[in-house]
Design an enzyme around this catalytic site. Structure first.
Site, PDB file in Angstrom:
ATOM      1  N   ASP A 148      17.519 -26.843  17.415  1.00  0.00           N
ATOM      2  CA  ASP A 148      16.874 -25.721  18.083  1.00  0.00           C
ATOM      3  C   ASP A 148      16.754 -24.509  17.145  1.00  0.00           C
ATOM      4  O   ASP A 148      17.719 -24.132  16.483  1.00  0.00           O
ATOM      5  CB  ASP A 148      17.691 -25.331  19.316  1.00  0.00           C
ATOM      6  CG  ASP A 148      16.921 -24.455  20.286  1.00  0.00           C
ATOM      7  OD1 ASP A 148      16.220 -23.533  19.841  1.00  0.00           O
ATOM      8  OD2 ASP A 148      17.026 -24.695  21.498  1.00  0.00           O
ATOM      9  N   THR A 177      12.606 -22.657  24.381  1.00  0.00           N
ATOM     10  CA  THR A 177      13.260 -23.963  24.252  1.00  0.00           C
ATOM     11  C   THR A 177      12.735 -25.050  25.189  1.00  0.00           C
ATOM     12  O   THR A 177      12.214 -26.076  24.739  1.00  0.00           O
ATOM     13  CB  THR A 177      14.774 -23.798  24.435  1.00  0.00           C
ATOM     14  OG1 THR A 177      15.257 -22.929  23.407  1.00  0.00           O
ATOM     15  CG2 THR A 177      15.484 -25.141  24.347  1.00  0.00           C
ATOM     16  N   ASN A 190      12.162 -21.274  30.410  1.00  0.00           N
ATOM     17  CA  ASN A 190      13.513 -21.833  30.396  1.00  0.00           C
ATOM     18  C   ASN A 190      14.171 -21.771  31.765  1.00  0.00           C
ATOM     19  O   ASN A 190      15.121 -22.506  32.045  1.00  0.00           O
ATOM     20  CB  ASN A 190      14.400 -21.069  29.407  1.00  0.00           C
ATOM     21  CG  ASN A 190      14.166 -21.486  27.971  1.00  0.00           C
ATOM     22  OD1 ASN A 190      13.562 -22.524  27.698  1.00  0.00           O
ATOM     23  ND2 ASN A 190      14.634 -20.675  27.040  1.00  0.00           N
ATOM     24  N   ASP A 245      19.634 -22.001  16.400  1.00  0.00           N
ATOM     25  CA  ASP A 245      19.068 -21.024  17.324  1.00  0.00           C
ATOM     26  C   ASP A 245      20.082 -19.963  17.744  1.00  0.00           C
ATOM     27  O   ASP A 245      19.815 -18.763  17.653  1.00  0.00           O
ATOM     28  CB  ASP A 245      18.527 -21.744  18.566  1.00  0.00           C
ATOM     29  CG  ASP A 245      17.901 -20.802  19.574  1.00  0.00           C
ATOM     30  OD1 ASP A 245      16.760 -20.362  19.339  1.00  0.00           O
ATOM     31  OD2 ASP A 245      18.542 -20.500  20.592  1.00  0.00           O
TER      32      ASP A 245
END
Length: 444
Positions: A35, A71, A92, A195
């Site tokens: 990520d 994401t 998300n 991330d």
């Protein structure tokens, strides 16, 4: 002669419908997502394992994620091949504009009605065509789709610590077991880094660089375990991400509460304070007033009525999108009633911004070696995954043609030969059967 021709066509028809791969000698596929791995994170850090993967396989100069660059929506594009407005996972967070209810990222993972929105992800498509699949922490892997779940799955716990390197190695070992002992065909594996570190410390920080080194170690361990388990000749490995990361600019912040002629009393529902994006439902009769107040509120803020949102983003044409939506220029986040965002790094910006671009690496029996390909959109990955598995894809927005040059069964501009992709093998099989049957029946 016509009867013979009919028999030949019938036999060929059966051959064409046969599984593309022999179940005893099939290839397996591992899709790994790190990520928030920006496309150039390997340029200021020593990454010997990612470099080796590029030398021994395929590397894209960069990959363009779907918009909105966050994401869950971007990961669902990877496994459905659809732009976000077409698969419907637009945020998300699950939300209800009528009641005002919102659920955070973790809880939303278990809300099947958010994910099961008419688009089947590749796990379910593969299972319906006789394959076995698994998901480890991958966004969307915990949902039920048309009554069906992923065969084998592992879901992270609440407040999961994504940077635990020891657990990374354990998860890799789990995936190896799934392939070797449980005989899975497809596994999707998710890591929540770099991330989290990019958000907390910023994409230019030493902490982010250290985390990229950890990612590289994980790639090295993964490839080591693939070799130790005898999977080099059968397992295709793809390493990619959902989006990049940009540095947050603190000066001249976008604070909606301070906008002249704008009041939250005119808003029925808001989804703000989650980076550079915002969704608003004005109260009845207030849409035009709110729009006029916000559209020129800040030079770095872009506010649109749903029907006027730029089509290039493939985002707004969905019933889940609110009447007003907005995004900010790179580096700027949108604050609502209070300033609650303190990240030094952020994503969610225009997917054409270079800092939102991400990585793509692939290695295995189906891929060429030492090839760097031109950039492409992430919406095309799904078609590649289906081709590698030898399954028929669901309707999607991508193109296998974009991805075919990286496959060893397709010639490069100069010359090329090697192993065939599953569809090439099927074509070769049908062509051979045509010739044999034709000679046997006297057609040729």
């Amino acid at each position: 002669m016509f009867a013979s021709t009919g028999l030949a066509l019938a036999v060929l028809s059966l051959a064409a419908c046969a599984p593309l791969q022999n179940r005893g000698n099939r290839s397996q596929l591992l899709l790994v997502s790190f990520d928030g791995f920006r496309w150039n994170y390997d340029q200021d850090v020593d990454t010997p394992n990612l470099d080796a993967l590029a030398r021994e396989g395929v590397k894209a100069r960069y990959m363009t994620p779907a918009f909105v660059t966050i994401t869950s929506p971007c990961h669902f594009t990877l496994v459905t091949g659809k732009y976000i407005e077409n698969h419907g996972v637009v945020h998300n967070m699950w939300y209800n504009t009528s009641t005002g209810q919102k659920l955070p990222y973790y809880n939303t993972q278990g809300v099947s009605k958010w994910w099961d929105n008419g688009s089947l992800p590749i796990w379910i498509t593969a299972q319906r065509q006789g394959l076995k699949t698994g998901s480890l922490f991958f966004p969307g892997g915990n949902a039920t789709y048309q009554g069906e779940q992923v065969n084998v799955k592992k879901v992270e716990s609440l407040f999961h610590k994504y940077n635990n390197e020891t657990e990374w190695m354990q998860n890799i070992d789990t995936v190896m077991k799934w392939f070797v002992q449980d005989n899975l065909d497809l596994v999707t594996l998710y890591f929540g880094e770099p991330d989290s570190t990019g958000h907390k410390y910023g994409p230019e920080s030493q902490e982010r660089k250290d985390m990229v080194s950890q990612v590289d170690r994980a790639v090295g361990y993964l490839r080591k375990r693939i070799k130790e388990n005898g999977l080099n000749s059968t397992l295709n490995l793809i390493i990619t991400s959902d989006h990049g990361m940009g540095t947050v600019i603190k000066e001249n912040e976008i604070f909606l509460k301070q906008v002249q002629n704008f009041s939250f009393q005119d808003i029925q529902f808001e989804l703000l304070d989650y980076g550079p994006n915002g969704l608003l439902v004005p109260k009845e009769g207030k849409l035009e007033q709110v729009y006029q107040a916000l559209k020129n509120a800040h030079p770095k803020l872009h506010v649109y009525k749903k029907e006027e949102f730029p089509r290039k983003f493939h985002y707004a044409n969905n019933t889940r999108i609110t009447p007003l939506l907005m995004y900010s220029d790179e580096g700027y986040v949108i604050h609502g009633r209070f300033k609650v965002q303190f990240n030094k790094g952020e994503h969610g910006f225009d997917n054409e911004n270079m800092n939102m671009k991400t990585i793509f690496r692939a290695v295995g029996p189906a891929f060429k070696k030492g090839l760097e390909v031109e950039p492409f959109e992430s919406v095309n990955i799904y078609a590649l995954l289906c081709d590698l598995l030898g399954i028929t894809p669901e309707p999607h927005d991508g193109s296998l043609k974009v991805m075919q040059p990286m496959l060893s069964g397709y010639p490069d501009p100069v010359a090329g030969s090697g192993a065939l992709s599953p569809h090439s093998k099927k074509l070769q099989l049908v062509t051979g059967l045509t010739l044999v049957l034709g000679l046997w029946l006297g057609i040729y």
